[in-house]
Every structure is written in structure tokens, then in C-alpha cells.
Motif scaffolding. Structure first.
Motif: not given
Length: 758
Positions: A247-268
Motif C-alpha cells: 500500500i503506497q501513495n494511496n494505491q494498492l499495487v502488487y508485483q510478480k517479482k521485485f524487478k517487475d514494474n508494479p501493477t495497480v489494483v486500486v488507483e484511489d
């Protein structure tokens, strides 16, 4: 050896780049990063010293010995061929003399005469041959010793530089060694502690203990909470995948691996809600629902599920509060105030090197310390900016490219007089008033000595991006009324070439007396360069001297006076022409300041983005360099050339800087432009090149320079020496003119004074 040395420098530089990369990767360890950066900078300077050493080796040994082989050995071989030829002729004469019968008196006399003449010729050639042998032996000895002495001095300077560099680094290396000893002891202690913890952990039972995950909405990195969760896919199979959530910057995100760019689940997070899920078979599940989609997640335990739910709820409340604060700030925000800052504006004898150049340049205000970091006793300089630099800042300036900064050593390089005068006209204080005008206002602090990364960022922002230049000091364009006044005044000042009147012809003997060289010296100079019939025809055709067959006297045809082309310099200094620089665009300010010989204003205009080759469409498309010629300042011309001015850019009349300098009789400027590659074959709209103008004006000094330059150019073309400076005598003559133009300009002005008598 030189080629191998250069290859070594290239490989060594790659190694240094690797060390710098390693230092950047070690940014979390201040000791490692600082040490590697400092060591790589020092070794980089050694690479620079190596490069200088190989360049000096090429000049001191390779070039001199090649000249010895090509010139001196060639003369010796020619003398040897002549000696062998006349020896053979002598042998033939002896044989023929011996074969003549005594009763044939006519043949006896003929053979005797041939033998006598051959013997005389043999003695003469033999003496020449012996002379060439002695000269070659003597020169071989001196050239080899001279080359080796220069080579050894280059090594002496190289090792002195390395010794000085590492003497400064020695105390730091000693301190680092002491730190390493302590680090080894600390590492051993830490190892023992970790081994004890390892054994303790192995004995502990974790079967009923969940890892504690705490959330922090005020975390410095902006991440409220993070950890692994299972996520149910939205496909038809509803598969579960383990992903790293945060949970960062008022968003919920996840990554498959640490090197991958995060995918946003909830934008706000303000638009979503979170709840428990008890209606599915899997345990510890919760759902994050937004207006557009739903995301099913699973934690590893009940405690973790509660922690994630609470973290999401707290983040939702925080997001509402932060957005509300931003709205209040926008409502209360006032309109920005406008303001302006007034920009404020406040001297070399012969080719100098070493301490004399250093002392003269450092006497200028501000030059006793580095222009960018303030380190005392700087030994390097940027010649196009006119500032002094420490060795570290000079390396950063080199990396910017020569179109931004041209770096020279104040102790190792040779300084031309006009370049030294240029350095003394500017200085650190003058340049910093322009390039650091807004440093204090922006709250930026100048980097301190030793801060390599901070220096690089500061220097790039200062000279490349010009962030600290006061861009409001000069308006974008002058008012229309002032434009018209400038145009009208300049138009009244400039005379058309079509209105020029003739001047009384000057006798060639009188013109020769005008020159720095006596008639015999001129003849010997031209004969020295006159190596072919082509050159002799050029000399006779281009000289502009007509020889009469009746009385044998040389006379110059009616010509155009240099003084009739332009009005006197005092009359051009009309205050109405030169408006306040604050109302001029940068190009026009550079144009005016070039005539006024005001180098600080020129530097200010360039800092504001002035095009150094800006053409004034209202004044025959004249350039700042042409204005510098009209102003009569050699240093102003040098400054523009060092900053990229085109020495061959011409006005609408087809006249470039060399044309104008020739017309005005500015010998020093003519010499400077020829050295900088000016095209003396270019013709104006009347078909006249600079040599024709100089001959018509009977200016012997400029005629001499132009002819020598043309002969030297044709000699290099005939011998295939493209890209090389040319003959030593030619270089010596131009060097003398450069010194005189900078140190004794009154000697070069006597043509203008004497021409008024005629």
C-alpha cells in the motif's frame, strides 16, 4: 610504444568506469562509495597524465625524428648521388685521357681539358658531400639528444604530477587503512553474534507464532504496508497466485517479482472498501471492492488478514484527509508576485607558459580560487569562458564537450598572447555574476571540494542548462521605436562600397618601407616558399605590382584607400546607436558589445542564449565577429572564435571578417583569422579577395601575411601535408606577428598613420 600506450589508456579508462559504476551500486555504504569515487577520480587523472605523456612523446620524438629522416637524410642522399655521379665521370675522363695517342694533339688537348674540368667539379662536389656528412653527423647527434631530453622531461613532469596527486591522497589512504582494520574486527564480532543467533533460532518453536506485520501511514518511503498475499485471478479457472502486495501513495499495487514494474489494483483508495470473506472455502480471505472491480486476496494467517484489513481502512481515511488538505491549500493560494533582477556588470606579452601564465591569470579578481567549488590555487582554465578551475572541476568541464568548455593547463600548456589577454579581460568574478546570478535566490549551495557528484550536477546546471542565469535581465526583443532608432543610426554610419573614391598611388619602394621586413628579407622569404614555377607565376600575377619595361621601376595602380571604407572609429561611438543592453535581445546585445569591446557584456549575452553567429539583417547581415573587427579589438575576436564564431561567415556584400580586417588595415586581426582557418580566396560582390584589397591599399604587412599563407597552403597541398600546420618559417613569422599584435600594436598601426600622409 605510443599506440600501445594509447590502447592502455583506453582499457584503463574502461576499468575506471567500472569502478565508478561499482561506487554507484554501493550508494548505501558511504565508506565504500566515497573511497571508490575518490580512487577512481585520482586514477582518472593519472590516465589524463598518461595521455599527455604520449602526446608529448609523439611531438618530441616521433615528429622530430621523422623530420630528420625526411629532410636531412634526403639532402645527404642527394649529395651522395651527385658525388657518385661525378666520381664516375672523373673515372671515365681518366680512362679517356689515358687512351689518347700522343700523335693526335687535338684529342690530347680535349681529353686534358675534360679531365681538368672534371677534377675541379669532383673537388667541389666532394667538399659538398663531406659537408653534408659532417652536418648530418652533427645534426644526428643533436636531434637524438634533443628528442630524448624532451622525452625525459615529459617523464619528469608525468611522475611529478603523479607524486603530487598521490601525496594529497596519502593521508586519506592512511585513514582508510585504519578504518579497514576496525571493520575487520567488527565483521568478526558480527559473525560470532550471528552464529549465536542462528543456533538460538534453530532451537525455537515457530509453529504457533505468526510474523508480525505492522503498518505505518507516515513511513518515509511512502509504503504503508507490504508483504505476500494470494490473489485470485479473474479468469474462468479462478486460480490463486502468490504476489508481493504493498500500500503506497494511496494505491494498492502488487508485483510478480521485485524487478517487475508494479501493477495497480486500486488507483484511489478513497473509492474502495474492504471486507472479510467467509463464504468461500479458502481461509483468511478478504476482498477489496472498487466501483469497477473486485479483488479477492488471501493472507497466511488470521492475524495477517486483520492487519491488512486495518491497514487498508486506515489508508482510506488518510487519503481522504490528505486530499482535503490539498483542496484548502488551493483555495487559499495567492497569485504569484512578479519581480525583476537587475544584472550588474563591472589585463600578455608573448607566448607564456608555466608560472608566468599562472601568476598573471590568478591576479584577476576571483581567479585565485576555483570558479565552481572555491578550491584555492587552481591550475587549469576554461579558455572560452575565461575562468580558472581546480583539477577535479576541469575534468568535469572536459566531459561537457568543447562546445561548452575548452580546458587548458595554466602550467603545462603554451599560451598565445591574445589568449592570455582574453583570460585577463574576464575572470571568475565576472563570469559568476552572470552564471550564478540566481544561486542565492534559488537557495542552491555551491559544491565543496571533494564532492564529485555534487560538482557534476552543479556544473551541468550552471553551464549546460544555465539554471542560475537571470533570464529576466534581457527582454526578448527591443521596443519597435528603439529598433527604428538603431536601424536609422547604423544606416547613417555605414558607407556604401560603391561610393569609394580613389587614393593616390604609392610607390612600391615606399610600400616596402611600410613593412616590418626589409626588401632583401621579403625577397628571401618569397624565394624560400617559391618551390615551383606555379608559385612563381602566382607571385608575379597576384602581387599587384606592375613593372615598367622603360625605366625598370615598380609602381602600384590607383587603389582604394582603407580609410574611405569606414568612418573614423570615434564617430561610430554614437550613444544613440548603442542602447541600454537590458532592452536588447541576446543576439543584438552580443552584436553591440562586440563593437564596444565589452567582454563581460558579450559573456552575458552568450549566457542568455545569444547565437554567436547572429546576423543583423538591418546592417547588411553583419555578425558579431565583423563588429569586433570594426571595433578594432583583437581580444574580442579571439573570444568570439573560442566560442564557436564562424570565421568565414560573410555579410550581404560578400565580405567576411578577413575582408573587413584587410580593408581597415588591422594586421593583428588578419594574422589571427589566417591562423583560425579563414578562407583568403573568397571574393566579395566586386570579385576582390583580401590579397587584392591589401595590394591596392599598399599595406605591405598584410600583403606579406596573405602571400605567405597562400604559399604555405599550396606547398602543403603539393606535398600532400593536409591537416598539418606547415613550414616552421611560416609559423615563426605568424608567431612574431601575433606577439606584436598583442604586445606592441602601435608598430602595426603605422601603415594607417603613414597612409594619411599620402
Amino acid at each position: 610504444m605510443i599506440d600501445t600506450g594509447k590502447a592502455f589508456c583506453v582499457a584503463n579508462k574502461q576499468f575506471m568506469n567500472g569502478i565508478r559504476d561499482l561506487a554507484q551500486y554501493s550508494s548505501n555504504d558511504a565508506v565504500v562509495e566515497t573511497s571508490l569515487t575518490k580512487f577512481s577520480d585520482s586514477l582518472q587523472e593519472m590516465i589524463n597524465f598518461h595521455t599527455i605523456l604520449f602526446d608529448q612523446t609523439q611531438r618530441s620524438i616521433k615528429a622530430q625524428l621523422q623530420n630528420f629522416v625526411k629532410e636531412d637524410l634526403r639532402k645527404f642522399k642527394d649529395a651522395k648521388k651527385q658525388f657518385e655521379k661525378v666520381s664516375e665521370e672523373k673515372e671515365n675522363a681518366l680512362v679517356k685521357n689515358a687512351q689518347v695517342q700522343r700523335n693526335k694533339q687535338h684529342e690530347v688537348e680535349e681529353a686534358t681539358n675534360i679531365l681538368t674540368a672534371t677534377r675541379k667539379c669532383f673537388r667541389h662536389i666532394a667538399l659538398d658531400y663531406v659537408l653534408q656528412i659532417n652536418v648530418l653527423q652533427s645534426k644526428r647527434r643533436s636531434e637524438i639528444l634533443k628528442s630524448m631530453l624532451s622525452f625525459m622531461y615529459a617523464h619528469l613532469a608525468f611522475f611529478h604530477q603523479g607524486y603530487d596527486l598521490f601525496s594529497e591522497l596519502g593521508p586519506y589512504m592512511k585513514d582508510l587503512g585504519a578504518q579497514l582494520d576496525r571493520l575487520v574486527v567488527d565483521a568478526a564480532k558480527e559473525k560470532r553474534e550471528m552464529e549465536q543467533k542462528h543456533s538460538t533460532i534453530q532451537q525455537k518453536d515457530f509453529s504457533s507464532d505468526d510474523s508480525k506485520l505492522e503498518y505505518n501511514v507516515d513511513a518515509a518511503n511512502g509504503i504503508v504496508m507490504e508483504g505476500y498475499l494470494f490473489k485470485r485471478a479473474s479468469n474462468a479457472f479462478k486460480t490463486w497466485n502468490r504476489r508481493w502486495f504493498s500500500i503506497q501513495n494511496n494505491q494498492l499495487v502488487y508485483q510478480k517479482k521485485f524487478k517487475d514494474n508494479p501493477t495497480v489494483v486500486v488507483e484511489d483508495l478513497r473509492l474502495c472498501t474492504v471486507k472479510h470473506c467467509e463464504d468461500i472455502e479458502r481461509r483468511f480471505c478478504f476482498e477489496v471492492v472498487s466501483p469497477t472491480k473486485s479483488c479477492m486476496l488471501q493472507a497466511d494467517s488470521e492475524k495477517l488478514r486483520q492487519a491488512w484489513i486495518k491497514a487498508v481502512q486506515t489508508s482510506i481515511a488518510t487519503a481522504y484527509r490528505e486530499k482535503g488538505d490539498e483542496s484548502e491549500k488551493l483555495d487559499k493560494k495567492s497569485s504569484p508576485s512578479t519581480g525583476s533582477l537587475d544584472s550588474g556588470n563591472e589585463s600578455k606579452d608573448k607566448l607564456l607558459k608555466g608560472e608566468s601564465a599562472l601568476q598573471r591569470v590568478q591576479c584577476i579578481p576571483g581567479n585565485a580560487s576555483c570558479c565552481d567549488c572555491g578550491l584555492a590555487d587552481p591550475r587549469w582554465a576554461s579558455i572560452n569562458l575565461g575562468i580558472t578551475l581546480c583539477i577535479e572541476c576541469s575534468g568535469i568541464h572536459r566531459s561537457l564537450g568543447v562546445h561548452f568548455s575548452k580546458v587548458r593547463s595554466l602550467t603545462l600548456d603554451t599560451w598565445e598572447p591574445e589568449l592570455l589577454k582574453l583570460m585577463c579581460e574576464l575572470g571568475n568574478d565576472v563570469i559568476n555574476r552572470v552564471y550564478e546570478a540566481k544561486v542565492e535566490k534559488m537557495g542552491v549551495k555551491k559544491p565543496q571540494p571533494g564532492q564529485r557528484q555534487e560538482k557534476e550536477a552543479y556544473i551541468k546546471a550552471k553551464y549546460v542548462e544555465r539554471k542560475f542565469v537571470d533570464k529576466y535581465a534581457i527582454s526578448s526583443s527591443p521596443p519597435e521605436q528603439e529598433k527604428r532608432m538603431v536601424s536609422k543610426s547604423c544606416e547613417e554610419k555605414r558607407l556604401s562600397i560603391s561610393k569609394l573614391g580613389p587614393v593616390v598611388a604609392v610607390n612600391s619602394d615606399e610600400a616596402r618601407r611600410e613593412s616590418l621586413f626589409c626588401p632583401d628579407e621579403l625577397d628571401s622569404l618569397f624565394s624560400y616558399f617559391d618551390t615551383s614555377s606555379k608559385l612563381r607565376s602566382i607571385k608575379s600575377n597576384d602581387s599587384g605590382i606592375q613593372q615598367s619595361s622603360d625605366d625598370g621601376r615598380e609602381s602600384l595602380p590607383s587603389t582604394v584607400s582603407a580609410n574611405s571604407l569606414y568612418e573614423p572609429e570615434a564617430e561610430r561611438q554614437d550613444s544613440s546607436v548603442f542602447l541600454d543592453s537590458k532592452h536588447l535581445n541576446p543576439g543584438l546585445q552580443l552584436y553591440r558589445a562586440s563593437y564596444e569591446k565589452n567582454l563581460p557584456k558579450m559573456a552575458e549575452a552568450l549566457a542568455h542564449g545569444a547565437d554567436v553567429n547572429w546576423a543583423n539583417s538591418e546592417e547588411n547581415k553583419a555578425t558579431p565577429l565583423i563588429q569586433a573587427v570594426l571595433g578594432g579589438s583583437l581580444v574580442t575576436c579571439e573570444f568570439l572564435l573560442q566560442n564557436g564564431a564562424n570565421v568565414n561567415q560573410r555579410d550581404v556584400q560578400g565580405r567576411g571578417p578577413l575582408h573587413h580586417a584587410t580593408v581597415l588595415g588591422h594586421t593583428g586581426q588578419v594574422c589571427l583569422f589566417l591562423k583560425r582557418g579563414a578562407n583568403q580566396h573568397a571574393t566579395d560582390e566586386e570579385g576582390k579577395d583580401p590579397l587584392t584589397i591589401a595590394v591596392e591599399a599598399a599595406n605591405a604587412d598584410i600583403v606579406t601575411l596573405l602571400r605567405l599563407a597562400r604559399m604555405n597552403e599550396e606547398m602543403r597541398e603539393s606535398e600532400g601535408l593536409y591537416g598539418q600546420p606547415g613550414d616552421e618559417t611560416y609559423q615563426d613569422i605568424f608567431r612574431d606577428f601575433s606577439q606584436m599584435a598583442s604586445n606592441n600594436p602601435e608598430k602595426l598601426n603605422r601603415f594607417q598613420q603613414d597612409s594619411q600622409k599620402f
